[in-house]
Design a protein around this motif. Sequence first.
Motif, PDB file in Angstrom:
ATOM      1  N   ASP A  21      54.481 -15.956  -9.244  1.00 10.83           N
ATOM      2  CA  ASP A  21      53.585 -17.044  -8.843  1.00 10.83           C
ATOM      3  C   ASP A  21      52.368 -17.014  -9.761  1.00 10.83           C
ATOM      4  O   ASP A  21      51.590 -16.059  -9.722  1.00 10.83           O
ATOM      5  CB  ASP A  21      53.183 -16.750  -7.383  1.00 10.83           C
ATOM      6  N   ARG A  69      55.820 -26.420  -8.714  1.00 10.45           N
ATOM      7  CA  ARG A  69      55.588 -26.503  -7.266  1.00 10.45           C
ATOM      8  C   ARG A  69      54.687 -27.695  -6.991  1.00 10.45           C
ATOM      9  O   ARG A  69      53.670 -27.875  -7.656  1.00 10.45           O
ATOM     10  CB  ARG A  69      54.934 -25.207  -6.801  1.00 10.45           C
ATOM     11  N   LYS A  88      42.575 -23.228  -5.693  1.00  9.46           N
ATOM     12  CA  LYS A  88      43.817 -23.473  -4.958  1.00  9.46           C
ATOM     13  C   LYS A  88      43.774 -22.762  -3.611  1.00  9.46           C
ATOM     14  O   LYS A  88      42.941 -21.889  -3.388  1.00  9.46           O
ATOM     15  CB  LYS A  88      45.016 -23.007  -5.785  1.00  9.46           C
ATOM     16  N   ASP A 148      43.603 -15.622  -1.018  1.00 16.23           N
ATOM     17  CA  ASP A 148      44.528 -16.298  -1.941  1.00 16.23           C
ATOM     18  C   ASP A 148      43.906 -17.627  -2.394  1.00 16.23           C
ATOM     19  O   ASP A 148      44.392 -18.699  -2.066  1.00 16.23           O
ATOM     20  CB  ASP A 148      45.864 -16.516  -1.202  1.00 16.23           C
ATOM     21  N   GLY A 208      51.147 -14.663  -5.268  1.00 18.00           N
ATOM     22  CA  GLY A 208      49.690 -14.545  -5.326  1.00 18.00           C
ATOM     23  C   GLY A 208      49.084 -14.164  -3.986  1.00 18.00           C
ATOM     24  O   GLY A 208      48.032 -13.509  -3.938  1.00 18.00           O
ATOM     25  N   ALA A 209      49.729 -14.575  -2.896  1.00 20.20           N
ATOM     26  CA  ALA A 209      49.168 -14.267  -1.573  1.00 20.20           C
ATOM     27  C   ALA A 209      49.170 -12.765  -1.349  1.00 20.20           C
ATOM     28  O   ALA A 209      48.125 -12.169  -1.051  1.00 20.20           O
ATOM     29  CB  ALA A 209      49.975 -14.979  -0.488  1.00 20.20           C
ATOM     30  N   ASP A 257      50.086 -19.420  -9.702  1.00 25.17           N
ATOM     31  CA  ASP A 257      49.119 -20.356  -9.097  1.00 25.17           C
ATOM     32  C   ASP A 257      49.017 -21.642  -9.925  1.00 25.17           C
ATOM     33  O   ASP A 257      50.019 -22.286 -10.178  1.00 25.17           O
ATOM     34  CB  ASP A 257      47.747 -19.681  -8.940  1.00 25.17           C
TER      35      ASP A 257
HETATM   36 MG    MG Z   1      50.823 -18.368  -4.039  1.00 25.92          MG
END
Ligand code: MG
Length: 310
Positions: free
Chosen positions: A93, A165, A128, A66, A55-56, A95
Amino acid sequence: MDPILFRRGVDKREIRKRFRERLGRNGIVVAPGVFLPITAMLAAAEGFEAIYFGGAAFSNMLGLPDLGVFTLTELAMQVSHISETVDLPLIVDVDTGFGEAINVARTVRVMEDAGAAAIHLEDQEFPKKCGHLGGKRVVPVEDMIKKIRAAVDARRDENFIIIARTDARDVNGIEDAIDRANAYVEAGADMIFPESLHDEDEFRLVAQRVKAPLLANMTEFGKTPYITAKRFEELGYKVVIFPVTTFRYAMGAVRKALRTIKEEGTQKSLLGDMMSREEIYELIGYWDYEKWDKELAEESSKQAARRVKA
Ligand SMILES: [Mg+2]
Ligand SMILES: C[C@](O)(C(=O)O)[C@H](CC(=O)O)C(=O)O
């Protein structure tokens, strides 16, 4: 490498089956972040066993922070584009799963259809943050358990890997991160991603106390010191991601190119750093497309000529 338009590709169910088997064997899987289909093709050509889409890099690529800003649809489109180029297992990812448990279920379905082999879902509150920044908050453990159960329930392919995670290390400390990891395993997660650990001792402790395959995040400029893939393997980790490395490196190179054009008025000093036209064509299979088009033209002319004669 098959050109994308012609490739039949290996069925994604088969890719996931092989990935699960691979995770059961010895040795760490190194998954570099890819941010465009062509970077996935390059990772395949360089012999990596798996790839990661985070996601970043995706947010930053869109010029966004992000903070959970992109939508599931936007993510799915990019994941499809990447997964159709290569036969490598792709870890995505997602999130916080785009909402509550019901949204997580839909996210799993969409990611399966987009060709992902695995997703990671995190226990942060919305909005997030990057796991290596301060000011994170985590949801109550039962909320995350519910999301994991939803994900497990929703998957149609039992080999679709659900990675939980936990961001608890920086919020409540390492003991809570370990507790949560074990709760998430009990909820059905296939793998645990303990985010933002601060040193080798913490990585070792998690490996000793969490009875599940583990994923390590070797991002740059974060809270985790630079640890090699080999060392992560010795510490008991099964997968290591380098989530933003290629993207950040590419951005450094783009900036250098822009400055060079501006200052020197020519790109000549950069040529040695570039992938050449030839190399890029080779990677995407350009010559195969041209050959195919030529053959098609010849066959078509022949067919047309036969019609004229008849
Ligand atoms: Mg991420
Ligand atoms: C792994 C990660 O979730 C990502 O989106 O790639 C990020 C990476 C980063 O910001 O460096 C993270 O939260 O660790």
